[in-house]
Write an enzyme that holds these catalytic residues in place. Sequence first.
Site, PDB file in Angstrom:
ATOM      1  N   LYS A 109      45.589  36.207 110.333  1.00  0.00           N
ATOM      2  CA  LYS A 109      46.591  37.282 110.225  1.00  0.00           C
ATOM      3  C   LYS A 109      47.294  37.422 111.568  1.00  0.00           C
ATOM      4  O   LYS A 109      46.725  37.085 112.609  1.00  0.00           O
ATOM      5  CB  LYS A 109      45.900  38.609 109.880  1.00  0.00           C
ATOM      6  CG  LYS A 109      46.818  39.625 109.242  1.00  0.00           C
ATOM      7  CD  LYS A 109      46.909  39.410 107.750  1.00  0.00           C
ATOM      8  CE  LYS A 109      47.910  40.350 107.102  1.00  0.00           C
ATOM      9  NZ  LYS A 109      47.946  40.125 105.649  1.00  0.00           N
TER      10      LYS A 109
HETATM   11  P1  NAD Z   1      56.611  46.186 102.376  1.00  0.00           P
HETATM   12  O1  NAD Z   1      56.848  46.456 103.800  1.00  0.00           O
HETATM   13  O2  NAD Z   1      57.537  45.292 101.624  1.00  0.00           O
HETATM   14  O3  NAD Z   1      56.527  47.568 101.555  1.00  0.00           O
HETATM   15  C1  NAD Z   1      55.647  48.600 101.879  1.00  0.00           C
HETATM   16  C2  NAD Z   1      55.994  49.809 101.005  1.00  0.00           C
HETATM   17  O4  NAD Z   1      55.017  50.821 101.218  1.00  0.00           O
HETATM   18  C3  NAD Z   1      57.346  50.430 101.338  1.00  0.00           C
HETATM   19  O5  NAD Z   1      57.911  50.969 100.154  1.00  0.00           O
HETATM   20  C4  NAD Z   1      56.956  51.570 102.293  1.00  0.00           C
HETATM   21  O6  NAD Z   1      57.915  52.612 102.333  1.00  0.00           O
HETATM   22  C5  NAD Z   1      55.650  52.018 101.661  1.00  0.00           C
HETATM   23  N1  NAD Z   1      54.742  52.687 102.600  1.00  0.00           N
HETATM   24  C6  NAD Z   1      54.372  52.285 103.829  1.00  0.00           C
HETATM   25  N2  NAD Z   1      53.520  53.170 104.367  1.00  0.00           N
HETATM   26  C7  NAD Z   1      53.346  54.146 103.448  1.00  0.00           C
HETATM   27  C8  NAD Z   1      52.602  55.346 103.396  1.00  0.00           C
HETATM   28  N3  NAD Z   1      51.844  55.724 104.432  1.00  0.00           N
HETATM   29  N4  NAD Z   1      52.652  56.091 102.268  1.00  0.00           N
HETATM   30  C9  NAD Z   1      53.413  55.713 101.240  1.00  0.00           C
HETATM   31  N5  NAD Z   1      54.158  54.593 101.213  1.00  0.00           N
HETATM   32  C10 NAD Z   1      54.137  53.835 102.313  1.00  0.00           C
HETATM   33  O7  NAD Z   1      55.101  45.640 102.303  1.00  0.00           O
HETATM   34  P2  NAD Z   1      54.450  44.754 101.164  1.00  0.00           P
HETATM   35  O8  NAD Z   1      54.625  43.321 101.529  1.00  0.00           O
HETATM   36  O9  NAD Z   1      54.865  45.262  99.837  1.00  0.00           O
HETATM   37  O10 NAD Z   1      52.903  45.069 101.423  1.00  0.00           O
HETATM   38  C11 NAD Z   1      52.293  46.242 100.886  1.00  0.00           C
HETATM   39  C12 NAD Z   1      50.792  46.071 100.962  1.00  0.00           C
HETATM   40  O11 NAD Z   1      50.409  44.893 100.225  1.00  0.00           O
HETATM   41  C13 NAD Z   1      50.217  45.862 102.371  1.00  0.00           C
HETATM   42  O12 NAD Z   1      48.932  46.431 102.431  1.00  0.00           O
HETATM   43  C14 NAD Z   1      50.101  44.352 102.475  1.00  0.00           C
HETATM   44  O13 NAD Z   1      49.135  43.943 103.420  1.00  0.00           O
HETATM   45  C15 NAD Z   1      49.665  44.022 101.061  1.00  0.00           C
HETATM   46  N6  NAD Z   1      49.908  42.631 100.661  1.00  0.00           N
HETATM   47  C16 NAD Z   1      51.153  42.087 100.719  1.00  0.00           C
HETATM   48  C17 NAD Z   1      51.351  40.774 100.294  1.00  0.00           C
HETATM   49  C18 NAD Z   1      52.719  40.151 100.257  1.00  0.00           C
HETATM   50  O14 NAD Z   1      52.844  39.050  99.701  1.00  0.00           O
HETATM   51  N7  NAD Z   1      53.748  40.778 100.780  1.00  0.00           N
HETATM   52  C19 NAD Z   1      50.267  40.014  99.862  1.00  0.00           C
HETATM   53  C20 NAD Z   1      49.001  40.611  99.800  1.00  0.00           C
HETATM   54  C21 NAD Z   1      48.842  41.920 100.202  1.00  0.00           C
END
Ligand code: NAD
Length: 421
Positions: A109
């Site tokens: 990561k």
């Molecule tokens: P992103 O940045 O595209 O979106 C994050 C979303 O969550 C946004 O809508 C933001 O406004 C919201 N958010 C952030 N903090 C918040 C809070 N405290 N309360 C409420 N909403 C909040 O991120 P993403 O890529 O969608 O990732 C989201 C989660 O999924 C993370 O934990 C990430 O590690 C996990 N994840 C992502 C992927 C991927 O392919 N992008 C893969 C596996 C896991």
Amino acid sequence: MTIKREMLGILKTAKLNLERTAHRLNLEDEMLNRLLEPKEKIELTLNPTLSSGRHMQVKAFIVRHRDSLGPAKGGIRMSSSVTMDDVQGLAMEMTWKTALIGVPFGGGKSGICVDPAGLTADDKEIIIRSFTRGAMRHIGPEIYIPAPDMGTNEKDMGHIRDCLAYSWGKSITSGCYVTGKPVILGGILGRKGATGRGVAHTVAASCEKLGLDIKKTRITVQGFGNVGSVAALALWEFGAKIIAVSDITGGIMSEQGIDIKNLSSYVGHAKRIKGYPDAQACTNEDLLTCDCDILVPAATQSVITAQIADRIKAGIIAEGANSPTEPQADEILEEKEKFVIPDILCNAGGVFVSYLEYTQETQREQMTLEQVNDRLHNQMLEKFDEVYNYSKQRNLTMRQAAMDLAVSRVVEATNALGALP
Ligand code: NAD
């Protein structure tokens, strides 16, 4: 093992989950100690010059947790609050996720400590390029292959690929150095939505196992970014009613259900959920604790604390985000017999399709969207069934079963590699 009611964060949660798994698997202390620590931790200080001419100092972190099954794989998180501990915990989770979903990768990561929302597109590109130059020695198809995570996207992955190739005076990188790139640059169709779609497949599979008709379910989704927006859309297209959605600015709720296509276009312009006209405003806490059948935390870590877990009404919790549930909350959810689809299974669709991108790049052959989506669907269902059956045979929760399967595989590979350095 019971723990005090306090927020532990990602690293402590990951370590505690591993210790509990080691206890169930009777792992020797020597092996446990090896798995608790990452193989490599790198801290970088970036000094980019922004487009205004202003100099900035930005901390960045890279962690390779284990590589017994293959090169480290894991996304780049860009957030002003990301810490080395977060990155270390997330890298450990990636080790279990890649082992569980069955791809030949280890866990890694990165984190870049800056708020992407406060940057212009040009300045974000400058910081991504500065990170790539600093991290170059630690990135490679046989070392560590980054991808998007919170705060980063496919455009950023395109800049990483360009920065690497440019530095070597080449037009392309030979081999896959980064996944989640734009398709035109060797990315794979369907990667952007793979994590969210994978989440939706595991929710559908859970409904089937628990005898629920997904079309009659009422679902809430926290987070409307890459993962949450795609999961919400896929579940809405499966016929479920999405009754609440939120982002960092707050949430919206409607008993009639939210039209996710309309909401996506609204957010496309407004860049936030707040103010969406066809629903009532709510808080993130309202969303987590409201009356619904399925809760999808797809935003960020540690949002399900013990206090929240006590009040969760959903019967199924699908962990789209990494580490959204604190260990004390997990114990409460277990007591309340909630069906938790753990993050290392629920959101593994992204890394699975990243693996397809990795193989596609080696073979220089473009897979079709249909091929990618079929492989994703089959893999998610196969692994869901594997975890579900294992949990039933041994009377374990889904998280315990997923961890036992994943850690056993990593231990087997570590032992197979042998003891000598
Ligand atoms: P992103 O940045 O595209 O979106 C994050 C979303 O969550 C946004 O809508 C933001 O406004 C919201 N958010 C952030 N903090 C918040 C809070 N405290 N309360 C409420 N909403 C909040 O991120 P993403 O890529 O969608 O990732 C989201 C989660 O999924 C993370 O934990 C990430 O590690 C996990 N994840 C992502 C992927 C991927 O392919 N992008 C893969 C596996 C896991």
